[in-house]
Design an enzyme around this catalytic site. Sequence first.
Site, PDB file in Angstrom:
ATOM      1  N   GLY A 158       0.658  -1.107   0.037  1.00  0.00           N
ATOM      2  CA  GLY A 158      -0.116  -0.001  -0.096  1.00  0.00           C
ATOM      3  C   GLY A 158       0.902   1.207   0.063  1.00  0.00           C
ATOM      4  CB  ALA A 199       3.008   2.143   4.491  1.00  0.00           C
ATOM      5  N   GLY A 200       3.879   0.383   2.310  1.00  0.00           N
ATOM      6  CA  GLY A 200       5.077  -0.583   1.743  1.00  0.00           C
ATOM      7  C   GLY A 200       5.372  -0.227   0.285  1.00  0.00           C
ATOM      8  NE  ARG A 224     -12.601  10.552   8.810  1.00  0.00           N
ATOM      9  CZ  ARG A 224     -11.922  10.214   8.073  1.00  0.00           C
ATOM     10  NH1 ARG A 224     -11.369   8.984   8.168  1.00  0.00           N
ATOM     11  NH2 ARG A 224     -11.842  10.729   6.832  1.00  0.00           N
ATOM     12  CD  GLU A 244      -5.686   1.506   8.685  1.00  0.00           C
ATOM     13  OE1 GLU A 244      -5.536   1.662   7.243  1.00  0.00           O
ATOM     14  OE2 GLU A 244      -6.820   0.909   9.244  1.00  0.00           O
ATOM     15  NE  ARG A 289      -6.955   7.631   9.601  1.00  0.00           N
ATOM     16  CZ  ARG A 289      -7.560   8.154   8.382  1.00  0.00           C
ATOM     17  NH1 ARG A 289      -7.378   9.299   8.083  1.00  0.00           N
ATOM     18  NH2 ARG A 289      -8.736   7.316   7.932  1.00  0.00           N
TER      19      ARG A 289
HETATM   20  C1  LIG Z   1     -12.785   3.481   1.507  1.00  0.00           C
HETATM   21  C2  LIG Z   1     -11.611   4.381   2.377  1.00  0.00           C
HETATM   22  C3  LIG Z   1     -11.176   5.591   1.868  1.00  0.00           C
HETATM   23  C4  LIG Z   1     -10.233   6.226   2.537  1.00  0.00           C
HETATM   24  N1  LIG Z   1      -9.880   7.388   2.343  1.00  0.00           N
HETATM   25  C5  LIG Z   1      -8.919   8.081   2.983  1.00  0.00           C
HETATM   26  C6  LIG Z   1      -8.311   9.345   2.329  1.00  0.00           C
HETATM   27  O1  LIG Z   1      -9.190  10.172   1.912  1.00  0.00           O
HETATM   28  N2  LIG Z   1      -7.455  10.216   3.181  1.00  0.00           N
HETATM   29  C7  LIG Z   1      -6.771   9.132   4.039  1.00  0.00           C
HETATM   30  O2  LIG Z   1      -5.814   9.867   4.665  1.00  0.00           O
HETATM   31  N3  LIG Z   1      -6.907   8.203   4.352  1.00  0.00           N
HETATM   32  C8  LIG Z   1      -7.987   7.443   3.963  1.00  0.00           C
HETATM   33  N4  LIG Z   1      -8.332   6.186   4.290  1.00  0.00           N
HETATM   34  C9  LIG Z   1      -7.376   5.358   5.186  1.00  0.00           C
HETATM   35  C10 LIG Z   1      -6.267   4.934   4.270  1.00  0.00           C
HETATM   36  O3  LIG Z   1      -6.737   4.678   2.874  1.00  0.00           O
HETATM   37  C11 LIG Z   1      -5.512   3.743   4.820  1.00  0.00           C
HETATM   38  O4  LIG Z   1      -5.263   3.893   6.332  1.00  0.00           O
HETATM   39  C12 LIG Z   1      -4.245   3.528   4.242  1.00  0.00           C
HETATM   40  O5  LIG Z   1      -4.303   3.580   2.912  1.00  0.00           O
HETATM   41  C13 LIG Z   1      -3.360   2.328   4.666  1.00  0.00           C
HETATM   42  O6  LIG Z   1      -2.193   2.116   3.922  1.00  0.00           O
HETATM   43  P1  LIG Z   1      -1.303   1.072   4.338  1.00  0.00           P
HETATM   44  O7  LIG Z   1      -0.222   1.176   3.281  1.00  0.00           O
HETATM   45  O8  LIG Z   1      -0.820   1.302   5.605  1.00  0.00           O
HETATM   46  O9  LIG Z   1      -2.001  -0.344   4.216  1.00  0.00           O
HETATM   47  P2  LIG Z   1      -2.768  -1.008   2.880  1.00  0.00           P
HETATM   48  O10 LIG Z   1      -3.063  -0.061   1.819  1.00  0.00           O
HETATM   49  O11 LIG Z   1      -3.981  -1.666   3.566  1.00  0.00           O
HETATM   50  O12 LIG Z   1      -1.737  -1.968   2.611  1.00  0.00           O
HETATM   51  C14 LIG Z   1      -1.561  -3.298   3.135  1.00  0.00           C
HETATM   52  C15 LIG Z   1      -0.747  -4.189   2.153  1.00  0.00           C
HETATM   53  O13 LIG Z   1      -0.233  -5.149   3.098  1.00  0.00           O
HETATM   54  C16 LIG Z   1      -0.406  -6.602   2.185  1.00  0.00           C
HETATM   55  N5  LIG Z   1      -0.646  -7.342   3.342  1.00  0.00           N
HETATM   56  C17 LIG Z   1      -1.575  -7.517   4.361  1.00  0.00           C
HETATM   57  N6  LIG Z   1      -1.196  -8.585   5.020  1.00  0.00           N
HETATM   58  C18 LIG Z   1      -0.306  -9.399   4.411  1.00  0.00           C
HETATM   59  C19 LIG Z   1       0.312 -10.504   4.661  1.00  0.00           C
HETATM   60  N7  LIG Z   1       0.108 -11.389   5.748  1.00  0.00           N
HETATM   61  N8  LIG Z   1       1.146 -10.952   3.682  1.00  0.00           N
HETATM   62  C20 LIG Z   1       1.602 -10.298   2.762  1.00  0.00           C
HETATM   63  N9  LIG Z   1       1.177  -9.156   2.486  1.00  0.00           N
HETATM   64  C21 LIG Z   1      -0.002  -8.636   3.378  1.00  0.00           C
HETATM   65  C22 LIG Z   1      -1.628  -6.285   1.379  1.00  0.00           C
HETATM   66  O14 LIG Z   1      -1.453  -7.214   0.306  1.00  0.00           O
HETATM   67  C23 LIG Z   1      -1.170  -4.900   1.057  1.00  0.00           C
HETATM   68  O15 LIG Z   1      -0.352  -4.891  -0.074  1.00  0.00           O
HETATM   69  C24 LIG Z   1      -9.312   5.623   3.634  1.00  0.00           C
HETATM   70  C25 LIG Z   1      -9.681   4.177   3.773  1.00  0.00           C
HETATM   71  C26 LIG Z   1     -10.762   3.715   3.231  1.00  0.00           C
HETATM   72  C27 LIG Z   1     -11.253   2.170   3.554  1.00  0.00           C
END
Ligand SMILES: Cc1cc2nc3c(=O)[nH]c(=O)nc-3n(C[C@H](O)[C@H](O)[C@H](O)COP(=O)(O)OP(=O)(O)OC[C@H]3O[C@@H](n4cnc5c(N)ncnc54)[C@H](O)[C@@H]3O)c2cc1C
Length: 637
Positions: free
Chosen positions: A42, A44-45, A330, A425, A435
């Site tokens: 995502g 972060a990664g 929120r 996250e 948040r």
């Molecule tokens: C509908 C929606 C709208 C949003 N809109 C906003 C916004 O407008 N602004 C804002 O700031 N935030 C928003 N958010 C929140 C934000 O999108 C998320 O908090 C953020 O994108 C999380 O990013 P991340 O990189 O931490 O994780 P994610 O994007 O959740 O990525 C997780 C990654 O980990 C991988 N993974 C998970 N478990 C495993 C495992 N066991 N083995 C291998 N891979 C694994 C997945 O495949 C994925 O690649 C929104 C959230 C939602 C649900």
Amino acid sequence: MKLDAKIPGGPLAEKWDKHRFELKLVNPANKRKFEIIVVGTGLAGGSASASLAELGYNVKTFCIQDSPRRAHSIAAQGGINAAKNYTNEGDSIWRLFYDTIKGGDFRAREANVYRLAQVSNNIIDQCVAQGVPFARDYGGLLANRSFGGAQVQRTFYARGQTGQQLLLGAYSALMRQIGTGKVKMFPRREMLDIVVINGKARGIVARNLITGEIETHTGDAVVLCTGGYGNVYFLSTNAMASNATAAFRAYKKGAFFANPCFTQIHPTCIPVHGDYQSKLTLMSESLRNDGRVWVPKNPEDKRRPHQIPESDRDYYLENKYPSFGNLVPRDVASRNAKEQCDIGKGVGETGLAVYLDFEDAIKRDGKDAIEKKYGNLFQMYEKITAENPYETPMMIYPAIHYTMGGLWVDYNLMSTIDGLFVLGEANFSDHGANRLGASALMQGLADGYFVLPYTIGGYLTGTTLEEVTTGHSAFKESITSVNDSIEKLLSINGKRTVDDFHKQLGHIMWDYCGMARNDEGLKKARGMVQQLKEEFWENVVVPGSKKDFNQSLERAGRVADFLEFGELMLIDAISRQESCGGHFNEAYQTAENEALRDDENFCHVSAWEFTGKDNEPVLNKEELKFENVELTQRSYK
Ligand SMILES: Cc1cc2nc3c(=O)[nH]c(=O)nc-3n(C[C@H](O)[C@H](O)[C@H](O)COP(=O)(O)OP(=O)(O)OC[C@H]3O[C@@H](n4cnc5c(N)ncnc54)[C@H](O)[C@@H]3O)c2cc1C
């Protein structure tokens, strides 16, 4: 265990610069000698993998989806915050810092939040340089809009698809590094265990989701960017594959889990409309820039919205919080929507909805202007509900959306396992008990582009890493435990599906650990979850084989973890005898029904330590010190 957050000394505004200077560097030639495992692609990664590879490290990146760009981040709609002050409204790093600390109800670390505000501006520059098509104003500058809990417009956006555009930026940077050979990409892999050798994270065990093969990978450090655990509630706005497995298995290997009960319920989602639903759809907070929230004044009033005259409407947020109006944070907006529905003023067939009305905005700015800003969201709403939101107010209700809790990390984003870093996250770091909107994308990208690339170097130079291979006994033990659990799941052959258990868990968590909580309910829920977990291991049916693509098996493993993790959330909620942000214990509220904190006894991060199967987890506390802001009762009036 005494938790050391490793917050640098000195004035708040100088901590990060000073720390970056003091961190030992890895010289460019030596970077090539290190191999880093990144789990998750995502924001972060993706950003972390690309940045580490750009620096010269060898990176192995894993994700569940078939392509890194299908990570849940792609769903983010509304925008990303930064303290650029393009709108000349008086924004600053300090103001973004203050709003975020206050928005989180004073349960986040000052130093982390200040750093987040500082690097927010770099993120926008980086993304613009990558070609992210942010909306622009008439003069060509990047446009901004408002999000909750702030009185300045500081949210950068690309229509209602900000996450998608930002992820495409990070993905392009990642693909460039895959092209150069610095990143080796492993899609369709699920990390099922962390391998810890001599107290350090040295690898992972993953399942190839297509062939079923169990794979092992060594690394000099492991970076978890695996997202949030909102799907413990079954129905949420999260992607279907979002899960807690990676974080929870790291917890079982010694990484402390911080504030698991801090979950965010988003006020504007399309309400639940049936028993067979598996997903809830968010209507972005950005809509509250122009949409007005209301309910009929009289609970008996069952007229269609257009038949209800102004005098019979209650714009309850505008009335109760005149300063912030519809853009209160929120947690506040969600609780107020619930309150209106609880007193019978909810609308629609179920009575579990309030209106979000664009009539005034369309009259004021014209339909075209509204369509330009929110067209894709309106279209999505119409497709799902068959109502046209340009003509009829949207009906919305709160839903689980984000999780502020996560693995505990210090200022360097390292967990309590040496060499295990946690970003985005998946960590607990910056949002406290609630948040603010548009801050998750900011945090994920701050962690990946601007924090980890410095702090990981400090770890790698300051530690001794002996040579390890996948033949090490720790890998063998991990493989055995992963295989045993898979075998067990496949052998039960019971009568209830995985989804059935998941749905029941979700109901329990939503009813007792949702928008409002009380001790009696939380304790009851704990018993219910324990019983459900027992039944799961006796009566679940998981068809298919382990040597194949088997989504039932994937889900079974995740739900097994959710069942244990749900109990940890309840334990955490029971232990926090105060209300703060999204954690609203009914026993602790002000005369005006706002969350009432207990700063004397609960101004800490609760970091839970796994002590073995069937043992009570141990609570470790990181005291939060506020040296730059005064702790106050949050007010948005
Ligand atoms: C509908 C929606 C709208 C949003 N809109 C906003 C916004 O407008 N602004 C804002 O700031 N935030 C928003 N958010 C929140 C934000 O999108 C998320 O908090 C953020 O994108 C999380 O990013 P991340 O990189 O931490 O994780 P994610 O994007 O959740 O990525 C997780 C990654 O980990 C991988 N993974 C998970 N478990 C495993 C495992 N066991 N083995 C291998 N891979 C694994 C997945 O495949 C994925 O690649 C929104 C959230 C939602 C649900």
